[in-house]
Write a protein that holds these residues in place. Structure first.
Motif, short mmCIF file in Angstrom:
data_model
loop_
_atom_site.label_atom_id
_atom_site.label_comp_id
_atom_site.label_asym_id
_atom_site.label_seq_id
_atom_site.Cartn_x
_atom_site.Cartn_y
_atom_site.Cartn_z
N LEU A 292 -11.73 -4.35 -8.43
CA LEU A 292 -12.28 -5.48 -9.18
C LEU A 292 -11.26 -6.01 -10.19
CD1 LEU A 292 -15.91 -4.21 -9.90
CD2 LEU A 292 -15.18 -5.83 -8.15
N VAL A 293 -10.47 -5.10 -10.76
CA VAL A 293 -9.41 -5.48 -11.70
C VAL A 293 -8.12 -4.85 -11.21
CG1 VAL A 293 -10.97 -5.72 -13.66
CG2 VAL A 293 -9.93 -3.49 -13.18
N GLN A 294 -7.02 -5.28 -11.80
CA GLN A 294 -5.72 -4.74 -11.40
C GLN A 294 -5.72 -3.22 -11.50
OE1 GLN A 294 -3.21 -6.56 -10.26
NE2 GLN A 294 -1.75 -4.88 -10.03
N SER A 295 -5.33 -2.56 -10.40
CA SER A 295 -5.32 -1.10 -10.35
C SER A 295 -3.88 -0.62 -10.30
CB SER A 295 -6.08 -0.60 -9.12
OG SER A 295 -5.84 0.76 -8.90
N SER A 296 -3.50 0.17 -11.30
CA SER A 296 -2.14 0.71 -11.31
C SER A 296 -1.92 1.67 -10.15
CB SER A 296 -1.87 1.42 -12.64
OG SER A 296 -2.82 2.46 -12.85
N LYS A 297 -2.99 2.36 -9.74
CA LYS A 297 -2.88 3.33 -8.64
C LYS A 297 -2.47 2.64 -7.35
CE LYS A 297 -5.56 6.80 -6.08
NZ LYS A 297 -4.64 7.93 -6.31
N PHE A 298 -3.14 1.52 -7.03
CA PHE A 298 -2.86 0.86 -5.75
C PHE A 298 -1.67 -0.09 -5.83
CE2 PHE A 298 -7.62 1.55 -5.47
CZ PHE A 298 -7.49 2.71 -4.72
N SER A 299 -1.46 -0.70 -6.98
CA SER A 299 -0.32 -1.63 -7.11
C SER A 299 1.01 -0.90 -7.12
CB SER A 299 -0.47 -2.47 -8.39
OG SER A 299 -0.49 -1.63 -9.53
N SER A 300 0.98 0.41 -7.47
CA SER A 300 2.22 1.18 -7.51
C SER A 300 2.52 1.92 -6.21
CB SER A 300 2.17 2.18 -8.67
OG SER A 300 1.10 3.10 -8.47
N CYS A 301 1.67 1.75 -5.21
CA CYS A 301 1.91 2.43 -3.92
C CYS A 301 3.23 1.93 -3.33
CB CYS A 301 0.77 2.15 -2.95
SG CYS A 301 -0.77 2.98 -3.36
N PRO A 302 4.11 2.84 -2.91
CA PRO A 302 5.40 2.41 -2.34
C PRO A 302 5.24 1.82 -0.95
CG PRO A 302 5.16 4.78 -2.18
CD PRO A 302 3.97 4.30 -2.97
N ASN A 303 6.18 0.97 -0.56
CA ASN A 303 6.20 0.44 0.79
C ASN A 303 6.46 1.58 1.78
OD1 ASN A 303 5.82 -2.11 -0.20
ND2 ASN A 303 7.98 -2.71 -0.03
N TRP A 304 5.84 1.46 2.95
CA TRP A 304 6.12 2.43 4.01
C TRP A 304 6.97 1.73 5.06
CZ3 TRP A 304 5.49 2.62 9.25
CH2 TRP A 304 5.68 3.87 9.87
N ASN A 305 7.99 2.41 5.53
CA ASN A 305 8.89 1.82 6.52
C ASN A 305 9.05 2.75 7.71
OD1 ASN A 305 9.74 -0.56 4.94
ND2 ASN A 305 10.63 0.97 3.57
N HIS A 306 9.21 2.12 8.87
CA HIS A 306 9.42 2.86 10.11
C HIS A 306 10.92 2.94 10.37
CE1 HIS A 306 9.23 3.86 14.40
NE2 HIS A 306 7.98 4.25 14.18
N PRO A 307 11.42 4.09 10.85
CA PRO A 307 12.87 4.23 11.05
C PRO A 307 13.45 3.23 12.05
CG PRO A 307 11.66 6.10 11.98
CD PRO A 307 10.70 5.34 11.14
N ARG A 308 12.60 2.72 12.96
CA ARG A 308 13.12 1.78 13.97
C ARG A 308 12.74 0.33 13.67
NH1 ARG A 308 11.50 6.06 17.28
NH2 ARG A 308 9.62 5.00 17.98
N ILE A 309 12.16 0.10 12.49
CA ILE A 309 11.74 -1.27 12.14
C ILE A 309 12.36 -1.64 10.80
CG2 ILE A 309 9.78 -2.79 11.69
CD1 ILE A 309 8.04 -0.90 13.32
N ASN A 310 12.99 -2.80 10.75
CA ASN A 310 13.60 -3.25 9.49
C ASN A 310 12.53 -3.48 8.43
OD1 ASN A 310 16.15 -3.21 10.62
ND2 ASN A 310 16.02 -5.35 11.31
N GLU A 311 12.88 -3.17 7.19
CA GLU A 311 11.94 -3.35 6.08
C GLU A 311 11.52 -4.80 5.95
OE1 GLU A 311 11.72 -2.47 1.26
OE2 GLU A 311 13.35 -1.66 2.48
N SER A 312 12.44 -5.72 6.22
CA SER A 312 12.13 -7.15 6.10
C SER A 312 11.12 -7.60 7.14
CB SER A 312 13.41 -7.98 6.22
OG SER A 312 14.03 -7.74 7.48
N GLN A 313 11.13 -6.92 8.29
CA GLN A 313 10.18 -7.30 9.35
C GLN A 313 8.74 -6.97 8.96
OE1 GLN A 313 12.56 -5.21 12.54
NE2 GLN A 313 11.97 -7.03 13.70
N LEU A 314 8.55 -5.85 8.27
CA LEU A 314 7.21 -5.47 7.83
C LEU A 314 6.80 -6.20 6.56
CD1 LEU A 314 7.13 -1.63 8.51
CD2 LEU A 314 5.90 -3.42 9.71
N ASP A 315 7.77 -6.69 5.80
CA ASP A 315 7.51 -7.52 4.62
C ASP A 315 6.57 -6.83 3.63
OD1 ASP A 315 7.91 -9.76 3.09
OD2 ASP A 315 6.21 -10.87 3.97
#
Length: 662
Positions: free
Chosen positions: A43-66
């Protein structure tokens, strides 16, 4: 008759049957388990969820997952507005659907995807409680999603097949089939198409068949549907209960002696006893409150929540906790509480009797009046902070834990072991529902309250109903994963004459064929009939007239020789008098007489063989010189002749001369 399965969830089902040139959709469920793959909408800004790091696949460029995938603990989630799985497209053309029959409000939530997003032109039938409570569910869903909108919509992640086996992501169906939630305008337009049906009301569908909703005993207004002609009977059983609940009891008599029964919507917690689980729930609530803790119960805005208000209030009174407040928080809380008390005709006799005292059928009316149950649209609604006090019991949505006030409340209370969250809805695996919120210190209790048929009850019901053919989801033929060794948690394969199973996406031919139909004869035509007895107890009469077929109703009218679009000479030939008619079975005629006729017609080299088959005797006649084969059986007579047409005509005339005439 054909059967199509458009859902991978037998509880939130969607099926289509085609019969007598009609296309009928049975239920229009919405699979919501897909939302568990998304991050919660706070309902309001959550530090827990907003601070979740991006997940990346070893065979997929980070820019492709955006940055569309985020890691929370050991799980990966989609950072976007949640998506749902509506009924499958392209298996059936939705524009060809003539009618949709809804069994209960939970199986109506996918309706806007059909009526507003396709070329659907048919009509929808549901009982009044089903319509009104489904409206509450849809309005609540829309409110929750629109209250916490996402700035962007994730879609790049769907393009990578490498993600389809990624830890918690549930991609049983292609994510390209998932859809964003409908709008409030879609809800209102979809529900405006619904026509109200009452229990035991017979509804004519284009003259082809009658449909009739009968009480299923599960929830307010829930129905099983009986589809019948004068000669065939098909029953759709979904979301039924033989227990004594708030709804009218199940009508079993209407379901007996069916040609086909389609059964779905059995319990999602077959290994759990509903009566025992209620005791566990009340015990955990009382223990938490005595420790000055708060109890959170994620819930839907209708249904089992009415029973929980009643049971918990009594338990609190018995435990000396009658001063503990209960809060019901939902955008539709007020409407839900008010509407449940004006549905007397749809209630069990016990609750109906209270109306005539007069009294409110549900005790929550008195709980509200006495200020023990308080309702608010949201936790930030006006007056909530002034009224709120602890310890307490809070009922709020949504059970999936991905949107609604529950997201904020569990972040607020999750770190304190004095508090408890109790899951009563079995639609969502509670471990997956809680996954984004871990680690948690609060107590987690799983008390699924299911009143739908379990397998023992379903087997007994089927045995009593005695259908010719039973059609069930394939998952009902083997034990559920949660109790893999329980061989009793299946539908007994010996319980019906024939059992047909299906899975999502299947198209199955059911063993129900049109054999006869009713034809109405005009009195003037009937007067011309002169029956002749051809054998003891059997009379036949030739009939000439004009056959009119409209809305699957057949009428034979007198014909004076003038038929629009047909040459008069042909009509007169069809209506000619003093015509001789052959009758009888070819297989019962005297073969020796037929062979003599063939010899008289010049067929001299004749060989005959006879073999026994399941259907009777097959007689094979070979005219050697002419290379002609004749097969005679109960099913018919076939002349295989590649020579002169005159030979075939001679053989036909010889056959007909051996038959009885009138």
């Amino acid at each position: 008759m054909k059967f199509y399965c458009l859902s991978n969830d037998p509880v939130h089902a969607c099926y289509v049957v085609t019969f007598k040139e009609l296309t009928i959709m049975l239920d229009c469920g919405l699979v919501m388990e897909t939302v568990l793959d998304f991050l919660p909408l706070p309902l309001v800004q959550s530090s827990k969820f907003s601070s979740c790091p991006n997940w990346n696949h070893p065979r997929i460029n980070e820019s492709q997952l955006d940055g569309e995938l985020k890691k929370a603990g050991s799980h990966v989630f989609i950072d976007s507005s949640p998506e749902f799985q509506p009924p499958l497209e392209k298996i059936i053309d939705f524009s060809e659907i003539d009618v949709i029959l809804i069994s209960n409000y939970m199986n109506m939530l996918g309706l806007p995807y059909i009526t507003e997003k396709t070329n659907f032109k048919g009509v929808v039938y549901a009982t009044e409680p089903t319509l009104q409570i489904a409206r509450l569910f849809m309005e609540e869903l829309v409110d929750y999603i629109e209250t916490s909108p996402k700035a962007t919509h994730a879609h790049h992640w769907k393009e990578f097949t490498e993600l389809h086996n990624l830890n918690n992501l549930n991609l049983e169906l292609s994510p390209f089939k998932w859809k964003k939630l409908f709008s409030l305008d879609d809800v209102h337009k979809a529900l405006s198409r619904v026509q109200i049906a009452g229990f035991d009301q017979k509804i004519d569908i284009f003259g082809a068949l009658e449909v009739c909703p009968v009480s299923s005993g599960y929830c307010l207004g829930s129905a099983n549907w009986v589809l019948s002609t004068g000669l065939e009977k098909i029953c759709y059983i979904s979301g039924s209960s033989t227990l004594t609940t708030q709804a009218k009891p199940i009508n079993q008599n209407a379901l007996k002696n069916s040609d086909v029964i389609i059964m779905s919507g059995l319990t999602q917690a077959p290994h759990i006893n509903p009566d025992a689980i209620l005791g566990d729930l009340c015990l955990n609530v009382a223990l938490t409150l005595r420790n000055n803790g708060t109890v959170l119960i994620p819930c839907y805005p209708s249904g089992v929540i009415y029973d929980l208000f009643e049971i918990l209030s009594q338990k609190l009174d018995d435990s000396g906790l009658s001063t503990i407040p209960m809060y019901f928080i939902s955008p539709v809380a007020e409407s839900s509480l008010a509407f449940s008390n004006i549905l007397a005709e749809w209630l069990s006799s016990t609750k109906q009797n209270k109306v005539y005292i007069p009294d409110k059928p549900f005790p929550h009316a008195n709980l509200v009046k006495n200020n023990r149950l308080k309702f608010f649209k949201h936790i930030y609604s006006e007056g909530f902070s002034e009224e709120f006090r602890q310890p307490c019991v809070i009922f709020c949505g949504h059970p999936c834990m991905r949107f609604g006030d529950i997201v904020h409340l569990i972040e607020q209370y999750g770190s304190n072991p004095n508090h408890t969250i109790i899951f009563t809805e079995p639609d969502f695996p509670f471990h997956q529902a809680l996954a984004p919120f871990y680690p948690l210190n609060m107590k987690v209790v799983y008390c699924p309250i299911e009143t739908t048929l379990n397998f023992q009850q379903a087997n007994k019901l089927i045995k009593d109903l005695k259908p010719e053919t039973l059609v069930i989801p394939k998952v009902y033929t083997h034990p559920p994963a949660i109790a893999a060794n329980r061989e009793d948690l299946v539908i007994d394969r010996q319980i019906a004459k024939q059992i047909i199973t299906f899975k999502c996406g299947d198209c199955i031919k059911l063993p129900l064929k049109r054999k006869k139909n009713t034809v109405f004869i005009d009195p003037e035509v009937a007067r011309t009939l002169i029956p002749q007895e051809i054998q003891n107890g059997l009379k036949l009469a030739p009939l000439s007239g004009l056959l009119d077929v409209k809305d699957n109703i057949y009428n034979i009218y007198p014909c004076d020789g003038n038929v629009e679009g047909v040459p008069k000479q042909l009509v007169n030939a069809l209506l000619k008098k003093h015509v001789t008619y052959e009758y009888g079975s070819m297989s019962s005629m005297d073969i020796d007489i037929f062979l003599n006729k063939l010899k008289q017609d010049g067929f001299t080299d004749v060989k005959v063989t006879q073999t026994s088959e399941v259907d009777g005797v097959l007689t094979k006649i070979r005219l050697v010189n002419e290379e002609i084969d004749i097969d005679i059986s109960e099913k018919g007579t076939h002349i295989m002749c590649e020579g002169k047409e005159s030979w075939r005509l001679k053989i036909r005339d010889s056959l007909l001369s051996c038959m009885n005439k009138f």
